[in-house]
Design an enzyme around this catalytic site. Structure first.
Site, PDB file in Angstrom:
ATOM      1  N   ASP A 105     -16.154  27.738  23.716  1.00  0.00           N
ATOM      2  CA  ASP A 105     -16.491  28.118  25.098  1.00  0.00           C
ATOM      3  C   ASP A 105     -17.809  27.490  25.538  1.00  0.00           C
ATOM      4  OD1 ASP A 105     -15.884  29.287  27.494  1.00  0.00           O
ATOM      5  OD2 ASP A 105     -16.671  31.265  26.974  1.00  0.00           O
ATOM      6  N   LYS A 147     -20.119  25.627  27.824  1.00  0.00           N
ATOM      7  CA  LYS A 147     -20.228  25.303  29.247  1.00  0.00           C
ATOM      8  C   LYS A 147     -21.627  25.683  29.699  1.00  0.00           C
ATOM      9  CE  LYS A 147     -18.002  29.703  30.550  1.00  0.00           C
ATOM     10  NZ  LYS A 147     -16.896  30.311  31.316  1.00  0.00           N
ATOM     11  N   ASN A 207     -22.915  29.276  29.608  1.00  0.00           N
ATOM     12  CA  ASN A 207     -23.117  29.903  28.298  1.00  0.00           C
ATOM     13  C   ASN A 207     -24.286  29.303  27.525  1.00  0.00           C
ATOM     14  OD1 ASN A 207     -21.035  31.634  28.745  1.00  0.00           O
ATOM     15  ND2 ASN A 207     -19.542  30.511  27.527  1.00  0.00           N
TER      16      ASN A 207
END
Length: 222
Positions: free
Chosen positions: A119, A121, A124
């Protein structure tokens, strides 16, 4: 498991929809709750706290993330700030080199523990007051093995994460391992330098992005 009693709420500083955000201080030493494998110097820890539902006086108990304050906010917010972007829409190259190197070190640490992140990105990636990186949100992370060597021998098939960062083997359903994190890192590098993802589409169409990925129609900017 951490409880509300381990935190002293200092102030409520933000509301978004029916969520409230609090600045709090730990009364007791930090206990790691995401995974006993993770070094708290490199990853964010979480735990349950209470919050008030907007418009209600009654307090209810819900599971919510708890993390050390990161004075620099998220990388997404940094890139959207006009003071920190260049005329072409991305970070200056020297800043980009440092940022990507720190993200790579964070991924390498997770990989050494047998974890695939899945995840990566800008939302984050949190920045401290000095601009150093902290990876956050491990909701899609998965333990593939006891260490990197064991993890690389295994595969998982779940299509998850953010479409712009999908690796080819994810969309083809071939099974994948930790390599997908470094594919995402390549997309992140392109984005922070140019302000654009290499695989993009009008209105962020998921189907169009996947079609371009399968046909290798990347928009690689100079």
């Amino acid at each position: 498991i951490e409880t509300e009693e381990q935190f002293a709420v200092i102030t409520e500083f933000c509301e978004r929809g029916d969520l409230s955000f609090f600045l709090a201080q730990r009364r007791q030493p930090m206990i790691e709750t995401v995974s006993s494998r993770m070094d708290t110097q490199q990853v964010t820890t979480f735990g349950p706290v209470r919050r008030s539902r907007a418009g209600e006086k009654k307090r209810i108990e819900l599971l919510r993330f708890v993390a050390e304050p990161d004075g620099g906010g998220s990388l997404r917010c940094s890139l959207l700030s006009s003071l920190r972007v260049t005329s072409i829409g991305g970070l200056a190259k020297q800043k980009a080199r440092i940022l990507i190197a720190e993200v790579a070190l964070g991924l390498e640490h997770l990989h050494s523990l047998g974890v695939v992140y899945r995840d990566l990105k800008t939302e984050n990636i949190l920045l401290d007051k000095d601009g150093h990186v902290r990876l956050a949100d491990f909701g899609l992370a998965k333990i593939l093995g006891r260490n990197k060597k064991e993890a690389l021998m295994r595969r998982t098939e779940t299509l998850c994460g953010t479409t712009h960062y999908y690796a080819p083997e994810m969309v083809e359903g071939e099974g994948y391992s930790q390599g997908v994190d470094f594919w995402a890192l390549g997309g992140l590098l392109h984005f922070v330098v140019t302000g654009r993802m290499p695989y993009d589409a009008e209105d962020d169409s998921r189907e169009e992005i996947i079609r371009k990925l399968r046909s290798q129609q990347a928009d690689i900017s100079e």
